[in-house]
Design a protein around this motif. Structure first.
Motif, PDB file in Angstrom:
ATOM      1  N   LYS A   1     -10.800   3.796   7.391  1.00 24.03           N
ATOM      2  CA  LYS A   1     -10.774   4.815   6.344  1.00 24.03           C
ATOM      3  C   LYS A   1     -10.851   4.144   4.984  1.00 24.03           C
ATOM      4  CE  LYS A   1      -7.882   8.385   4.209  1.00 24.03           C
ATOM      5  NZ  LYS A   1      -6.565   9.075   4.230  1.00 24.03           N
ATOM      6  N   ARG A   2     -11.833   4.552   4.181  1.00 22.75           N
ATOM      7  CA  ARG A   2     -12.010   3.966   2.860  1.00 22.75           C
ATOM      8  C   ARG A   2     -10.855   4.365   1.952  1.00 22.75           C
ATOM      9  NH1 ARG A   2     -16.679   2.869   0.230  1.00 22.75           N
ATOM     10  NH2 ARG A   2     -17.250   1.972   2.246  1.00 22.75           N
ATOM     11  N   TYR A   3     -10.244   3.364   1.327  1.00 26.41           N
ATOM     12  CA  TYR A   3      -9.161   3.621   0.390  1.00 26.41           C
ATOM     13  C   TYR A   3      -9.617   3.500  -1.055  1.00 26.41           C
ATOM     14  CZ  TYR A   3      -5.018   4.106   3.344  1.00 26.41           C
ATOM     15  OH  TYR A   3      -4.063   4.579   4.212  1.00 26.41           O
ATOM     16  N   THR A   4     -10.556   2.599  -1.312  1.00 21.63           N
ATOM     17  CA  THR A   4     -10.946   2.392  -2.702  1.00 21.63           C
ATOM     18  C   THR A   4     -12.343   1.797  -2.782  1.00 21.63           C
ATOM     19  OG1 THR A   4     -10.285   1.416  -4.820  1.00 21.63           O
ATOM     20  CG2 THR A   4     -10.041   0.050  -2.883  1.00 21.63           C
ATOM     21  N   SER A   5     -12.973   2.029  -3.913  1.00 20.05           N
ATOM     22  CA  SER A   5     -14.224   1.370  -4.263  1.00 20.05           C
ATOM     23  C   SER A   5     -14.149   1.015  -5.741  1.00 20.05           C
ATOM     24  CB  SER A   5     -15.432   2.283  -4.018  1.00 20.05           C
ATOM     25  OG  SER A   5     -15.571   2.580  -2.655  1.00 20.05           O
ATOM     26  N   GLY A   6     -14.562  -0.200  -6.056  1.00 24.33           N
ATOM     27  CA  GLY A   6     -14.569  -0.632  -7.445  1.00 24.33           C
ATOM     28  C   GLY A   6     -15.675  -1.636  -7.661  1.00 24.33           C
ATOM     29  N   ASN A   7     -15.633  -2.300  -8.801  1.00 23.32           N
ATOM     30  CA  ASN A   7     -16.639  -3.301  -9.116  1.00 23.32           C
ATOM     31  C   ASN A   7     -15.990  -4.423  -9.907  1.00 23.32           C
ATOM     32  OD1 ASN A   7     -18.989  -4.690 -10.501  1.00 23.32           O
ATOM     33  ND2 ASN A   7     -20.110  -3.125  -9.365  1.00 23.32           N
TER      34      ASN A   7
ATOM     35  N   GLY B   1      -8.925  -1.599 -10.034  1.00 24.41           N
ATOM     36  CA  GLY B   1      -8.396  -0.247 -10.174  1.00 24.41           C
ATOM     37  C   GLY B   1      -8.478   0.547  -8.884  1.00 24.41           C
ATOM     38  N   TRP B   2      -7.374   1.194  -8.498  1.00 28.83           N
ATOM     39  CA  TRP B   2      -7.228   1.961  -7.259  1.00 28.83           C
ATOM     40  C   TRP B   2      -7.278   1.070  -6.021  1.00 28.83           C
ATOM     41  CZ3 TRP B   2      -5.418   6.472  -8.512  1.00 28.83           C
ATOM     42  CH2 TRP B   2      -5.843   7.105  -9.691  1.00 28.83           C
ATOM     43  N   GLY B   3      -7.058  -0.239  -6.209  1.00 32.09           N
ATOM     44  CA  GLY B   3      -7.227  -1.187  -5.112  1.00 32.09           C
ATOM     45  C   GLY B   3      -5.996  -1.453  -4.278  1.00 32.09           C
ATOM     46  N   CYS B   4      -5.036  -0.519  -4.270  1.00 31.39           N
ATOM     47  CA  CYS B   4      -3.852  -0.667  -3.432  1.00 31.39           C
ATOM     48  C   CYS B   4      -3.259   0.715  -3.161  1.00 31.39           C
ATOM     49  CB  CYS B   4      -2.817  -1.576  -4.078  1.00 31.39           C
ATOM     50  SG  CYS B   4      -2.161  -0.974  -5.635  1.00 31.39           S
ATOM     51  N   ILE B   5      -2.370   0.785  -2.172  1.00 28.34           N
ATOM     52  CA  ILE B   5      -1.758   2.064  -1.800  1.00 28.34           C
ATOM     53  C   ILE B   5      -0.844   2.565  -2.907  1.00 28.34           C
ATOM     54  CG2 ILE B   5      -0.225   3.194  -0.119  1.00 28.34           C
ATOM     55  CD1 ILE B   5      -1.228   1.104   1.943  1.00 28.34           C
TER      56      ILE B   5
ATOM     57  N   ASP C   1       1.861  11.777  -2.522  1.00 27.53           N
ATOM     58  CA  ASP C   1       1.641  12.556  -1.297  1.00 27.53           C
ATOM     59  C   ASP C   1       0.498  12.002  -0.456  1.00 27.53           C
ATOM     60  OD1 ASP C   1      -0.391  13.245  -3.031  1.00 27.53           O
ATOM     61  OD2 ASP C   1      -0.221  15.407  -2.721  1.00 27.53           O
ATOM     62  N   GLU C   2      -0.235  11.005  -0.984  1.00 27.99           N
ATOM     63  CA  GLU C   2      -1.313  10.371  -0.230  1.00 27.99           C
ATOM     64  C   GLU C   2      -0.945   8.971   0.247  1.00 27.99           C
ATOM     65  OE1 GLU C   2      -5.071  10.420  -2.226  1.00 27.99           O
ATOM     66  OE2 GLU C   2      -4.759  12.434  -3.070  1.00 27.99           O
ATOM     67  N   GLN C   3       0.224   8.514  -0.147  1.00 26.62           N
ATOM     68  CA  GLN C   3       0.621   7.155   0.208  1.00 26.62           C
ATOM     69  C   GLN C   3       1.082   7.087   1.661  1.00 26.62           C
ATOM     70  OE1 GLN C   3       3.623   6.031  -2.623  1.00 26.62           O
ATOM     71  NE2 GLN C   3       2.147   5.466  -4.198  1.00 26.62           N
ATOM     72  N   ARG C   4       0.477   6.179   2.394  1.00 26.43           N
ATOM     73  CA  ARG C   4       0.917   5.843   3.744  1.00 26.43           C
ATOM     74  C   ARG C   4       0.962   4.332   3.797  1.00 26.43           C
ATOM     75  NH1 ARG C   4      -1.360   3.515   7.867  1.00 26.43           N
ATOM     76  NH2 ARG C   4      -0.698   3.894  10.033  1.00 26.43           N
ATOM     77  N   TRP C   5       2.172   3.780   3.768  1.00 23.81           N
ATOM     78  CA  TRP C   5       2.331   2.334   3.738  1.00 23.81           C
ATOM     79  C   TRP C   5       1.844   1.716   5.046  1.00 23.81           C
ATOM     80  CZ3 TRP C   5       2.919   1.215  -1.072  1.00 23.81           C
ATOM     81  CH2 TRP C   5       3.656   2.039  -1.911  1.00 23.81           C
ATOM     82  N   LEU C   6       1.471   0.457   4.990  1.00 24.65           N
ATOM     83  CA  LEU C   6       0.921  -0.222   6.158  1.00 24.65           C
ATOM     84  C   LEU C   6       1.959  -0.323   7.269  1.00 24.65           C
ATOM     85  CD1 LEU C   6      -1.013  -3.130   4.380  1.00 24.65           C
ATOM     86  CD2 LEU C   6      -1.952  -0.984   5.277  1.00 24.65           C
ATOM     87  N   GLN C   7       1.467  -0.138   8.500  1.00 25.88           N
ATOM     88  CA  GLN C   7       2.315  -0.158   9.687  1.00 25.88           C
ATOM     89  C   GLN C   7       1.728  -1.138  10.710  1.00 25.88           C
ATOM     90  OE1 GLN C   7       5.133   1.683   9.809  1.00 25.88           O
ATOM     91  NE2 GLN C   7       4.672   2.530   7.776  1.00 25.88           N
ATOM     92  N   PRO C   8       2.563  -1.605  11.664  1.00 25.37           N
ATOM     93  CA  PRO C   8       2.022  -2.446  12.734  1.00 25.37           C
ATOM     94  C   PRO C   8       0.827  -1.783  13.425  1.00 25.37           C
ATOM     95  CG  PRO C   8       4.401  -2.484  12.793  1.00 25.37           C
ATOM     96  CD  PRO C   8       4.031  -1.453  11.763  1.00 25.37           C
TER      97      PRO C   8
END
Length: 302
Positions: free
Chosen positions: A227-233, A266-270, A276-283
């Motif tokens: 799932k795409r989380y971010t796009s930047g340059n 920019g927007w390159g992390c959770i 309400d869109e944050q889902r932290w990394l899980q195993p």
């Protein structure tokens, strides 16, 4: 050129060159003239690059296919690791979360912190969730690798000191980071456990045609479980690597093998996403960072 560090079928860690779908063992292909270690290569990289060119190693057949080796962090043992906050949008997003604006001082100097240079992981490496955290995050960054010793380096001269670039994932325990920074130190423990780089180090000449202002016109992407989380340059950066190097080398010597990170695009992390869109990394999560011309860096959370 694209430099890698790899584990060969005999279990030995070697420095290599990526050629097509294979790897050239630099020590083996040069009849021992080039060292096994990427750090040792960097310490005399001008000399060893001449050997590569003289012996036309890039024209030789690969010693191993990529299926026969395991890529490691391209520089497993950097001499130091500084990480900056060079993208304005990331700083702005982060400050808005606490009801604040970008500090005026941020526009006057590029700021960095020292991180743990002993925990460098490579592509496909497992990242263990650290103890006492529930908020594990990734960060989509670029790193430059220093290839020449210098002090008081001016920004306009800094390109001569950069050996190449690689993708950097500055894994972050946001709750631990918040604890420390609330008392005026850190992020230290929040970043102490794992940093991934790779899959290879790309030399400057490989991307010179993408030069754009202070940086390069190269797309950056991050995804978790596809799932795409971010796009930047990269060209969205506020401070160039030259400006970062000038700051880092002010009254301090930089050495071959030092790593300097750009900080998060920019927007390159959770953490930058709405709560309400944050889902932290899980195993079992698979994190994949991609930067045009620098490849893809994939890691599994365990």
């Amino acid at each position: 050129m694209r430099f890698v560090t790899f584990r060969n079928p005999q279990g030995e860690i070697r420095a290599g060159l990526l050629v097509g779908n294979g790897v050239i063992d630099l020590h083996l292909a040069s009849n021992g003239e080039v060292p096994n270690s990427m750090l040792m290569f960097l310490q005399k990289q001008e000399q060893y690059t001449k050997v590569i060119n003289r012996m036309k190693l890039l024209e030789k057949d690969a010693n191993f296919t990529l299926d026969e080796v395991q890529l490691q962090a391209p520089l497993p043992n950097p001499t130091s690791f500084r990480d900056y906050m060079a993208f304005e949008k990331h700083v702005d997003n982060s400050r808005k979360k606490i009801g604040a604006q970008v500090p005026e001082q941020w526009y006057t100097i590029p700021v960095f912190y020292f991180s743990n240079h002993h925990v460098m992981l490579g592509p496909n490496a497992e990242v263990k969730v650290p103890n006492k955290t529930n908020n594990l995050d990734f960060e989509l960054e670029i790193a430059c690798v220093i290839g020449k010793q210098g002090i008081n380096i001016k920004a306009e001269e800094a390109d001569d000191y950069i050996f190449g670039f690689t993708i950097l994932n500055d894994f972050s325990a946001r709750d631990l980071q918040g604890q420390e920074m609330s008392v005026g130190l850190g992020p230290a423990k929040g970043k102490d456990f794992a940093t991934a780089i790779g899959p290879y180090i790309v030399t400057k000449d490989e991307i010179k045609q993408f030069k754009s202002g202070k940086s390069y016109d190269l797309e950056m992407k991050a995804s978790v479980n596809g799932k795409r989380y971010t796009s930047g340059n990269w060209n969205e950066i506020y401070y160039s690597f030259g400006e970062m190097i000038e700051r880092a080398s002010d009254s301090v010597t930089l050495y071959p093998g030092d790593i300097i990170g750009s900080g998060t695009v920019g927007w390159g992390c959770i953490a930058e996403l709405p709560e309400d869109e944050q889902r932290w990394l899980q195993p079992d999560d698979v994190v994949e960072l991609e930067v045009q011309q620098l490849g893809k860096l994939k890691n599994l959370i365990v």
